[in-house]
Design a protein around this motif. Structure first.
Motif, PDB file in Angstrom:
ATOM      1  N   TRP A   1       0.818  -1.205   0.000  1.00  0.00           N
ATOM      2  CA  TRP A   1       0.000   0.000   0.000  1.00  0.00           C
ATOM      3  C   TRP A   1       0.858   1.264   0.000  1.00  0.00           C
ATOM      4  O   TRP A   1       0.596   2.217  -0.749  1.00  0.00           O
ATOM      5  CB  TRP A   1      -0.940  -0.010   1.199  1.00  0.00           C
ATOM      6  N   ALA A   2       1.892   1.260   0.827  1.00  0.00           N
ATOM      7  CA  ALA A   2       2.768   2.435   0.922  1.00  0.00           C
ATOM      8  C   ALA A   2       3.483   2.707  -0.393  1.00  0.00           C
ATOM      9  O   ALA A   2       3.773   3.861  -0.732  1.00  0.00           O
ATOM     10  CB  ALA A   2       3.790   2.228   2.043  1.00  0.00           C
ATOM     11  N   ALA A   3       3.748   1.640  -1.147  1.00  0.00           N
ATOM     12  CA  ALA A   3       4.449   1.784  -2.426  1.00  0.00           C
ATOM     13  C   ALA A   3       3.517   2.148  -3.572  1.00  0.00           C
ATOM     14  O   ALA A   3       3.964   2.344  -4.706  1.00  0.00           O
ATOM     15  CB  ALA A   3       5.176   0.485  -2.756  1.00  0.00           C
ATOM     16  N   GLY A   4       2.223   2.211  -3.288  1.00  0.00           N
ATOM     17  CA  GLY A   4       1.268   2.547  -4.332  1.00  0.00           C
ATOM     18  C   GLY A   4       0.891   1.375  -5.211  1.00  0.00           C
ATOM     19  O   GLY A   4       0.377   1.553  -6.317  1.00  0.00           O
ATOM     20  N   GLY A   5       1.146   0.166  -4.724  1.00  0.00           N
ATOM     21  CA  GLY A   5       0.812  -1.020  -5.492  1.00  0.00           C
ATOM     22  C   GLY A   5      -0.663  -1.363  -5.380  1.00  0.00           C
ATOM     23  O   GLY A   5      -1.373  -0.884  -4.503  1.00  0.00           O
ATOM     24  N   VAL A   6      -1.107  -2.203  -6.286  1.00  0.00           N
ATOM     25  CA  VAL A   6      -2.503  -2.637  -6.305  1.00  0.00           C
ATOM     26  C   VAL A   6      -2.703  -3.777  -5.309  1.00  0.00           C
ATOM     27  O   VAL A   6      -1.865  -4.669  -5.189  1.00  0.00           O
ATOM     28  CB  VAL A   6      -2.909  -3.099  -7.721  1.00  0.00           C
ATOM     29  N   ILE A   7      -3.814  -3.746  -4.583  1.00  0.00           N
ATOM     30  CA  ILE A   7      -4.208  -4.835  -3.692  1.00  0.00           C
ATOM     31  C   ILE A   7      -5.619  -5.268  -4.078  1.00  0.00           C
ATOM     32  O   ILE A   7      -6.529  -4.437  -4.178  1.00  0.00           O
ATOM     33  CB  ILE A   7      -4.191  -4.413  -2.215  1.00  0.00           C
ATOM     34  N   GLY A   8      -5.784  -6.571  -4.303  1.00  0.00           N
ATOM     35  CA  GLY A   8      -7.092  -7.123  -4.624  1.00  0.00           C
ATOM     36  C   GLY A   8      -7.436  -8.253  -3.668  1.00  0.00           C
ATOM     37  O   GLY A   8      -6.548  -8.884  -3.096  1.00  0.00           O
ATOM     38  N   ALA A   9      -8.719  -8.507  -3.484  1.00  0.00           N
ATOM     39  CA  ALA A   9      -9.160  -9.593  -2.613  1.00  0.00           C
ATOM     40  C   ALA A   9     -10.593  -9.950  -2.976  1.00  0.00           C
ATOM     41  O   ALA A   9     -11.350  -9.101  -3.457  1.00  0.00           O
ATOM     42  CB  ALA A   9      -9.085  -9.173  -1.145  1.00  0.00           C
ATOM     43  N   VAL A  10     -10.960 -11.213  -2.722  1.00  0.00           N
ATOM     44  CA  VAL A  10     -12.320 -11.642  -3.046  1.00  0.00           C
ATOM     45  C   VAL A  10     -12.895 -12.529  -1.947  1.00  0.00           C
ATOM     46  O   VAL A  10     -12.167 -13.276  -1.285  1.00  0.00           O
ATOM     47  CB  VAL A  10     -12.355 -12.377  -4.411  1.00  0.00           C
ATOM     48  N   CYS A  11     -14.192 -12.426  -1.743  1.00  0.00           N
ATOM     49  CA  CYS A  11     -14.960 -13.255  -0.815  1.00  0.00           C
ATOM     50  C   CYS A  11     -14.461 -13.080   0.622  1.00  0.00           C
ATOM     51  O   CYS A  11     -14.601 -12.019   1.191  1.00  0.00           O
ATOM     52  CB  CYS A  11     -14.936 -14.711  -1.266  1.00  0.00           C
ATOM     53  N   HIS A  12     -13.812 -14.080   1.227  1.00  0.00           N
ATOM     54  CA  HIS A  12     -13.233 -13.914   2.563  1.00  0.00           C
ATOM     55  C   HIS A  12     -11.810 -13.365   2.508  1.00  0.00           C
ATOM     56  O   HIS A  12     -11.229 -13.057   3.557  1.00  0.00           O
ATOM     57  CB  HIS A  12     -13.248 -15.237   3.332  1.00  0.00           C
ATOM     58  N   GLY A  13     -11.255 -13.237   1.325  1.00  0.00           N
ATOM     59  CA  GLY A  13      -9.907 -12.671   1.186  1.00  0.00           C
ATOM     60  C   GLY A  13      -9.771 -11.289   1.797  1.00  0.00           C
ATOM     61  O   GLY A  13      -8.721 -10.967   2.377  1.00  0.00           O
ATOM     62  N   PRO A  14     -10.808 -10.420   1.709  1.00  0.00           N
ATOM     63  CA  PRO A  14     -10.688  -9.108   2.344  1.00  0.00           C
ATOM     64  C   PRO A  14     -10.496  -9.143   3.852  1.00  0.00           C
ATOM     65  O   PRO A  14     -10.239  -8.094   4.457  1.00  0.00           O
ATOM     66  CB  PRO A  14     -12.021  -8.424   1.969  1.00  0.00           C
ATOM     67  N   ALA A  15     -10.586 -10.324   4.474  1.00  0.00           N
ATOM     68  CA  ALA A  15     -10.218 -10.426   5.895  1.00  0.00           C
ATOM     69  C   ALA A  15      -8.785  -9.958   6.101  1.00  0.00           C
ATOM     70  O   ALA A  15      -8.438  -9.426   7.156  1.00  0.00           O
ATOM     71  CB  ALA A  15     -10.376 -11.872   6.373  1.00  0.00           C
ATOM     72  N   GLY A  16      -7.944 -10.165   5.083  1.00  0.00           N
ATOM     73  CA  GLY A  16      -6.559  -9.726   5.172  1.00  0.00           C
ATOM     74  C   GLY A  16      -6.389  -8.226   5.149  1.00  0.00           C
ATOM     75  O   GLY A  16      -5.298  -7.713   5.431  1.00  0.00           O
ATOM     76  N   LEU A  17      -7.445  -7.486   4.839  1.00  0.00           N
ATOM     77  CA  LEU A  17      -7.366  -6.027   4.736  1.00  0.00           C
ATOM     78  C   LEU A  17      -7.760  -5.322   6.028  1.00  0.00           C
ATOM     79  O   LEU A  17      -7.655  -4.103   6.128  1.00  0.00           O
ATOM     80  CB  LEU A  17      -8.289  -5.540   3.614  1.00  0.00           C
ATOM     81  N   ILE A  18      -8.194  -6.080   7.027  1.00  0.00           N
ATOM     82  CA  ILE A  18      -8.744  -5.460   8.224  1.00  0.00           C
ATOM     83  C   ILE A  18      -7.668  -4.791   9.089  1.00  0.00           C
ATOM     84  O   ILE A  18      -7.861  -3.690   9.603  1.00  0.00           O
ATOM     85  CB  ILE A  18      -9.518  -6.504   9.051  1.00  0.00           C
ATOM     86  N   LYS A  19      -6.509  -5.423   9.235  1.00  0.00           N
ATOM     87  CA  LYS A  19      -5.506  -4.909  10.169  1.00  0.00           C
ATOM     88  C   LYS A  19      -4.409  -4.037   9.557  1.00  0.00           C
ATOM     89  O   LYS A  19      -3.846  -3.195  10.260  1.00  0.00           O
ATOM     90  CB  LYS A  19      -4.874  -6.079  10.930  1.00  0.00           C
ATOM     91  N   PRO A  20      -4.034  -4.211   8.284  1.00  0.00           N
ATOM     92  CA  PRO A  20      -2.979  -3.356   7.724  1.00  0.00           C
ATOM     93  C   PRO A  20      -3.342  -1.876   7.810  1.00  0.00           C
ATOM     94  O   PRO A  20      -4.503  -1.493   7.621  1.00  0.00           O
ATOM     95  CB  PRO A  20      -2.892  -3.822   6.273  1.00  0.00           C
ATOM     96  N   GLN A  21      -2.321  -1.065   8.087  1.00  0.00           N
ATOM     97  CA  GLN A  21      -2.543   0.365   8.278  1.00  0.00           C
ATOM     98  C   GLN A  21      -1.757   1.197   7.271  1.00  0.00           C
ATOM     99  O   GLN A  21      -0.740   0.776   6.726  1.00  0.00           O
ATOM    100  CB  GLN A  21      -2.129   0.768   9.690  1.00  0.00           C
ATOM    101  N   GLN A  22      -2.233   2.411   7.060  1.00  0.00           N
ATOM    102  CA  GLN A  22      -1.508   3.406   6.284  1.00  0.00           C
ATOM    103  C   GLN A  22      -0.449   4.039   7.188  1.00  0.00           C
ATOM    104  O   GLN A  22      -0.420   3.802   8.400  1.00  0.00           O
ATOM    105  CB  GLN A  22      -2.475   4.479   5.806  1.00  0.00           C
ATOM    106  N   HIS A  23       0.401   4.876   6.598  1.00  0.00           N
ATOM    107  CA  HIS A  23       1.409   5.577   7.401  1.00  0.00           C
ATOM    108  C   HIS A  23       0.764   6.413   8.495  1.00  0.00           C
ATOM    109  O   HIS A  23       1.344   6.617   9.575  1.00  0.00           O
ATOM    110  CB  HIS A  23       2.261   6.477   6.506  1.00  0.00           C
TER     111      HIS A  23
END
Length: 230
Positions: free
Chosen positions: A127-149
């Motif tokens: 995310w910090a590098a400006g890269g693309v992040i994708g997720a589907v179905c339960h995959g977005p569970a991985g997006l809950i804890k990562p933070q921005q700067h």
């Protein structure tokens, strides 16, 4: 230069539920197979990894009649692609960066994609590098804890989707998952929306691309292709 995409799967086979009973977690194969073919056919270099490496556990329900799709058949019917999930790379052993990181689901994602420090670190770096992040179905569970700067969740203020509360209820897992994904994304400030249960529905908000359910897998991959092609 050829664009590179990491598909990162759960390694969690079982979920702890009830009085020591176990229910299937694992990967829902369609959510890896369909995006793999969309991405490779678009000319991208695709790496398949998992949290722990080695054989990725596949939910047998995703291979049952009525759920096993042509993409699953094609993936398992080819020795090259089948080997990708039988001998997956461990996340800790990856030594390169990627233009996009994609998280398929399966109920196992609610456990290790949501808690593994290497997953969290990877997504924060992406995310910090400006890269693309994708997720589907339960995959977005991985997006809950990562933070921005800033310390805010990366989903805060972003349009997102994922396996909905009504879909979780329909499969009888509401009381057996550690959290309801729809609620968790909302709690982290995500602007959650969903389409009709079981229908394809995907949302892109900048470099964050999410899909609601297995039927959305190809749609998410197509949006990743679009994001990396502009």
């Amino acid at each position: 230069m050829t664009k590179s995409v990491l598909i990162l799967s759960t390694s969690r086979e079982k979920l702890p539920v009830g009085n020591g009973d176990k229910k299937l977690g694992a990967l829902w194969l369609e959510e890896l197979a369909a995006p793999y073919f969309v991405l490779t056919e678009a000319g991208f270099d695709v790496t398949v990894a998992s949290v722990k490496g080695g054989k990725i556990p596949v939910d047998p329900n995703s291979l049952s009649e009525g759920f096993k799709t042509p993409d699953c058949e094609k993936f398992l019917g080819n020795e090259k692609t089948k080997k990708l999930i039988e001998e997956s790379i461990a996340l800790k052993d990856l030594d390169k960066t990627f233009d996009a990181v994609f998280l398929p689901g399966g109920h196992g994602a609610c456990y290790d994609l949501n808690t593994d420090p290497n997953v969290i670190a990877l997504l924060e770096k992406q995310w910090a590098a400006g890269g693309v992040i994708g997720a589907v179905c339960h995959g977005p569970a991985g997006l809950i804890k990562p933070q921005q700067h800033s310390g805010d969740p990366i989903v805060k203020g972003k349009k997102v989707t994922g396996f909905s509360n009504s879909e979780e209820a329909a499969v009888g897992m509401t009381d057996e998952v550690p959290f309801l994904l729809e609620d968790a994304l909302k709690e982290q400030g995500g602007i959650f929306s969903a389409g009709p249960d079981w229908g394809p529905y995907a949302v892109a908000d900048g470099n964050l691309i999410t899909g609601q359910n297995p039927a959305s897998s190809s749609e998410v991959a197509k949006l990743i292709v679009k994001a990396l092609s502009t």
